[in-house]
Design a protein around this motif. Sequence first.
Motif, PDB file in Angstrom:
ATOM      1  N   VAL A  98      20.845   8.657   2.834  1.00  0.00           N
ATOM      2  CA  VAL A  98      19.477   8.360   3.242  1.00  0.00           C
ATOM      3  C   VAL A  98      18.694   7.624   2.167  1.00  0.00           C
ATOM      4  O   VAL A  98      17.597   7.161   2.410  1.00  0.00           O
ATOM      5  CB  VAL A  98      18.709   9.657   3.634  1.00  0.00           C
ATOM      6  N   ASP A  99      19.251   7.497   0.971  1.00  0.00           N
ATOM      7  CA  ASP A  99      18.540   6.846  -0.124  1.00  0.00           C
ATOM      8  C   ASP A  99      19.558   6.114  -0.984  1.00  0.00           C
ATOM      9  O   ASP A  99      20.517   6.705  -1.467  1.00  0.00           O
ATOM     10  CB  ASP A  99      17.801   7.899  -0.959  1.00  0.00           C
ATOM     11  N   ASP A 100      19.352   4.808  -1.181  1.00  0.00           N
ATOM     12  CA  ASP A 100      20.296   4.034  -1.984  1.00  0.00           C
ATOM     13  C   ASP A 100      20.333   4.489  -3.434  1.00  0.00           C
ATOM     14  O   ASP A 100      21.269   4.162  -4.168  1.00  0.00           O
ATOM     15  CB  ASP A 100      19.929   2.547  -1.938  1.00  0.00           C
ATOM     16  N   ALA A 101      19.319   5.220  -3.866  1.00  0.00           N
ATOM     17  CA  ALA A 101      19.321   5.713  -5.239  1.00  0.00           C
ATOM     18  C   ALA A 101      20.265   6.904  -5.397  1.00  0.00           C
ATOM     19  O   ALA A 101      20.574   7.306  -6.512  1.00  0.00           O
ATOM     20  CB  ALA A 101      17.906   6.120  -5.666  1.00  0.00           C
ATOM     21  N   VAL A 102      20.706   7.475  -4.288  1.00  0.00           N
ATOM     22  CA  VAL A 102      21.541   8.670  -4.329  1.00  0.00           C
ATOM     23  C   VAL A 102      23.010   8.282  -4.203  1.00  0.00           C
ATOM     24  O   VAL A 102      23.501   8.028  -3.113  1.00  0.00           O
ATOM     25  CB  VAL A 102      21.156   9.657  -3.206  1.00  0.00           C
ATOM     26  N   TRP A 103      23.675   8.231  -5.322  1.00  0.00           N
ATOM     27  CA  TRP A 103      25.109   7.962  -5.343  1.00  0.00           C
ATOM     28  C   TRP A 103      25.775   8.959  -6.279  1.00  0.00           C
ATOM     29  O   TRP A 103      26.203   8.605  -7.381  1.00  0.00           O
ATOM     30  CB  TRP A 103      25.392   6.525  -5.792  1.00  0.00           C
ATOM     31  N   PRO A 104      25.873  10.225  -5.872  1.00  0.00           N
ATOM     32  CA  PRO A 104      26.531  11.212  -6.732  1.00  0.00           C
ATOM     33  C   PRO A 104      27.992  10.850  -6.939  1.00  0.00           C
ATOM     34  O   PRO A 104      28.595  10.131  -6.131  1.00  0.00           O
ATOM     35  CB  PRO A 104      26.390  12.516  -5.941  1.00  0.00           C
ATOM     36  N   GLY A 119      24.109  22.864   4.592  1.00  0.00           N
ATOM     37  CA  GLY A 119      23.588  21.731   5.346  1.00  0.00           C
ATOM     38  C   GLY A 119      24.454  21.354   6.516  1.00  0.00           C
ATOM     39  O   GLY A 119      25.670  21.358   6.443  1.00  0.00           O
ATOM     40  N   LYS A 120      23.837  21.027   7.633  1.00  0.00           N
ATOM     41  CA  LYS A 120      24.536  20.547   8.815  1.00  0.00           C
ATOM     42  C   LYS A 120      24.532  19.019   8.814  1.00  0.00           C
ATOM     43  O   LYS A 120      23.749  18.399   8.107  1.00  0.00           O
ATOM     44  CB  LYS A 120      23.849  21.071  10.082  1.00  0.00           C
ATOM     45  N   PRO A 121      25.400  18.385   9.617  1.00  0.00           N
ATOM     46  CA  PRO A 121      25.381  16.931   9.674  1.00  0.00           C
ATOM     47  C   PRO A 121      24.003  16.400  10.035  1.00  0.00           C
ATOM     48  O   PRO A 121      23.370  16.906  10.960  1.00  0.00           O
ATOM     49  CB  PRO A 121      26.398  16.629  10.786  1.00  0.00           C
ATOM     50  N   GLY A 122      23.554  15.415   9.280  1.00  0.00           N
ATOM     51  CA  GLY A 122      22.274  14.808   9.584  1.00  0.00           C
ATOM     52  C   GLY A 122      21.094  15.478   8.890  1.00  0.00           C
ATOM     53  O   GLY A 122      19.988  14.980   8.933  1.00  0.00           O
ATOM     54  N   HIS A 123      21.328  16.631   8.255  1.00  0.00           N
ATOM     55  CA  HIS A 123      20.245  17.278   7.533  1.00  0.00           C
ATOM     56  C   HIS A 123      19.897  16.438   6.312  1.00  0.00           C
ATOM     57  O   HIS A 123      20.772  16.119   5.509  1.00  0.00           O
ATOM     58  CB  HIS A 123      20.687  18.679   7.092  1.00  0.00           C
ATOM     59  N   PRO A 124      18.619  16.031   6.129  1.00  0.00           N
ATOM     60  CA  PRO A 124      18.272  15.112   5.050  1.00  0.00           C
ATOM     61  C   PRO A 124      18.732  15.575   3.681  1.00  0.00           C
ATOM     62  O   PRO A 124      19.137  14.773   2.852  1.00  0.00           O
ATOM     63  CB  PRO A 124      16.733  15.035   5.137  1.00  0.00           C
ATOM     64  N   GLN A 125      18.681  16.898   3.433  1.00  0.00           N
ATOM     65  CA  GLN A 125      19.031  17.371   2.101  1.00  0.00           C
ATOM     66  C   GLN A 125      20.527  17.325   1.845  1.00  0.00           C
ATOM     67  O   GLN A 125      20.970  17.441   0.709  1.00  0.00           O
ATOM     68  CB  GLN A 125      18.496  18.792   1.903  1.00  0.00           C
ATOM     69  N   VAL A 178      30.900  13.968   6.407  1.00  0.00           N
ATOM     70  CA  VAL A 178      30.201  13.890   7.689  1.00  0.00           C
ATOM     71  C   VAL A 178      29.064  12.872   7.615  1.00  0.00           C
ATOM     72  O   VAL A 178      28.876  12.058   8.524  1.00  0.00           O
ATOM     73  CB  VAL A 178      29.663  15.273   8.108  1.00  0.00           C
ATOM     74  N   ALA A 179      28.294  12.900   6.529  1.00  0.00           N
ATOM     75  CA  ALA A 179      27.181  11.954   6.376  1.00  0.00           C
ATOM     76  C   ALA A 179      27.693  10.525   6.323  1.00  0.00           C
ATOM     77  O   ALA A 179      27.103   9.619   6.928  1.00  0.00           O
ATOM     78  CB  ALA A 179      26.385  12.291   5.116  1.00  0.00           C
ATOM     79  N   GLU A 180      28.793  10.303   5.613  1.00  0.00           N
ATOM     80  CA  GLU A 180      29.354   8.965   5.524  1.00  0.00           C
ATOM     81  C   GLU A 180      29.845   8.492   6.893  1.00  0.00           C
ATOM     82  O   GLU A 180      29.665   7.337   7.280  1.00  0.00           O
ATOM     83  CB  GLU A 180      30.500   8.945   4.513  1.00  0.00           C
ATOM     84  N   ALA A 181      30.478   9.404   7.636  1.00  0.00           N
ATOM     85  CA  ALA A 181      30.965   9.054   8.971  1.00  0.00           C
ATOM     86  C   ALA A 181      29.807   8.713   9.901  1.00  0.00           C
ATOM     87  O   ALA A 181      29.891   7.770  10.692  1.00  0.00           O
ATOM     88  CB  ALA A 181      31.773  10.216   9.554  1.00  0.00           C
ATOM     89  N   GLU A 182      28.711   9.460   9.824  1.00  0.00           N
ATOM     90  CA  GLU A 182      27.545   9.167  10.656  1.00  0.00           C
ATOM     91  C   GLU A 182      26.955   7.805  10.311  1.00  0.00           C
ATOM     92  O   GLU A 182      26.560   7.031  11.188  1.00  0.00           O
ATOM     93  CB  GLU A 182      26.492  10.261  10.489  1.00  0.00           C
ATOM     94  N   TYR A 183      26.897   7.509   9.005  1.00  0.00           N
ATOM     95  CA  TYR A 183      26.343   6.226   8.553  1.00  0.00           C
ATOM     96  C   TYR A 183      27.147   5.064   9.128  1.00  0.00           C
ATOM     97  O   TYR A 183      26.580   4.110   9.681  1.00  0.00           O
ATOM     98  CB  TYR A 183      26.366   6.177   7.023  1.00  0.00           C
ATOM     99  N   TRP A 184      28.467   5.120   9.027  1.00  0.00           N
ATOM    100  CA  TRP A 184      29.306   4.007   9.484  1.00  0.00           C
ATOM    101  C   TRP A 184      29.452   3.994  10.997  1.00  0.00           C
ATOM    102  O   TRP A 184      29.696   2.929  11.586  1.00  0.00           O
ATOM    103  CB  TRP A 184      30.651   4.042   8.772  1.00  0.00           C
ATOM    104  N   THR A 185      29.279   5.128  11.640  1.00  0.00           N
ATOM    105  CA  THR A 185      29.282   5.139  13.100  1.00  0.00           C
ATOM    106  C   THR A 185      28.066   4.401  13.643  1.00  0.00           C
ATOM    107  O   THR A 185      28.158   3.667  14.632  1.00  0.00           O
ATOM    108  CB  THR A 185      29.291   6.577  13.634  1.00  0.00           C
ATOM    109  N   ARG A 186      26.917   4.571  13.001  1.00  0.00           N
ATOM    110  CA  ARG A 186      25.720   3.830  13.426  1.00  0.00           C
ATOM    111  C   ARG A 186      25.964   2.329  13.317  1.00  0.00           C
ATOM    112  O   ARG A 186      25.581   1.554  14.200  1.00  0.00           O
ATOM    113  CB  ARG A 186      24.508   4.238  12.582  1.00  0.00           C
ATOM    114  N   ARG A 187      26.606   1.907  12.254  1.00  0.00           N
ATOM    115  CA  ARG A 187      26.860   0.476  12.074  1.00  0.00           C
ATOM    116  C   ARG A 187      27.877  -0.028  13.096  1.00  0.00           C
ATOM    117  O   ARG A 187      27.716  -1.109  13.672  1.00  0.00           O
ATOM    118  CB  ARG A 187      27.348   0.199  10.650  1.00  0.00           C
ATOM    119  N   SER A 188      28.937   0.727  13.329  1.00  0.00           N
ATOM    120  CA  SER A 188      29.941   0.291  14.297  1.00  0.00           C
ATOM    121  C   SER A 188      29.368   0.272  15.708  1.00  0.00           C
ATOM    122  O   SER A 188      29.680  -0.624  16.510  1.00  0.00           O
ATOM    123  CB  SER A 188      31.176   1.197  14.235  1.00  0.00           C
TER     124      SER A 188
END
Length: 322
Positions: free
Chosen positions: A55-61, A44-50, A288-298
């Motif tokens: 992308v889903d609050d139910a997903v907390w591995p 998976g690349k950054p931003g790829h949904p899989q 990478v996904a976590e960084a993208e998430y918090w970058t959107r917020r910042s």
Amino acid sequence: MALTADKTLASSRASSGGGSRSGLFGKLAAWWDSDSQSGSTTRGKPGHPQSDPTVDDAVWPAARVELIQRLFGDGLVWPGGEAMVNRMFRALEQDSDLPLEKDSRVVELGAGLGGIGARLAQQTGATVTAFEDRMGLIDHGTAWIEKTGASVKLDRRELNDTGLRLGYADAVIARDSFMAVRRKKHLFDHVFHLLKPTGRLVFTDMFLTGDDPECPEVAVWSAMEPRPMHLLNPQTARDWLYEIGFTMPDFTDITDAYLAGIRDAFSQVGTILKEAGPDALTLQPLLVAEAEYWTRRSTLLESGEVRAFCVSAGVFQGGDVY
């Protein structure tokens, strides 16, 4: 005695201050490029949904829960670390005639893993009843709280329907959880009736600086969140809280500290990847996904359309609590 975050529960590695915004993606990009040049393959690349667990609050591995605590602090799922927790504790003591102690009861709404409630319980001896409406966090949070031995019970409930009796709590606290609730006035009313006549509410949240909740910056950000966000402007929130029966609430702008907390968290990227060793390849998509998430917020906070505030208010002593 002033409340401070319990250092036995978490290190100070996620405290506010320092760092630079370029560091948020810079170290990730450098590692990514190095990995690509070595011929390694990734899932998976950054931003790829899989490959994006945000992308889903139910997903907390478990791997994400471990990573986000490494970024923000033990038991915490928000930026700012101990400094932000201590800020909330200070607001909780503000103008309080009855400081929290043994036999006090605190309700935490949107508790995440329960890190703030656990610190408060161990610091004051208070019993904390914590509620979280994201299913993916409940089991992880319950297991983490058990390890601390703190007097905290974490339960799955909607934040505006806890099932607790009237006048149950000496205090209600919440960290960045009210903005996901659509019926905000109903939520404030529920919180008001949870509190004793001497009770106090302290919460942090993001607020509009203008009057248009549909402004492009906010609409785009909300659409990319795991669930829609419903932001108020401070004046509307202030009016509603006062109308319901709180004292005139205090709004303290914490935007700069919030942004610093995000920058500081991701300044640890190099160390995290290095310590991960062979597991760095698996950790990469999560980081990478976590960084993208918090970058959107910042980015939203830096746009000026939204600011972060710590809000505190007591029950109006001249009013009728019930």
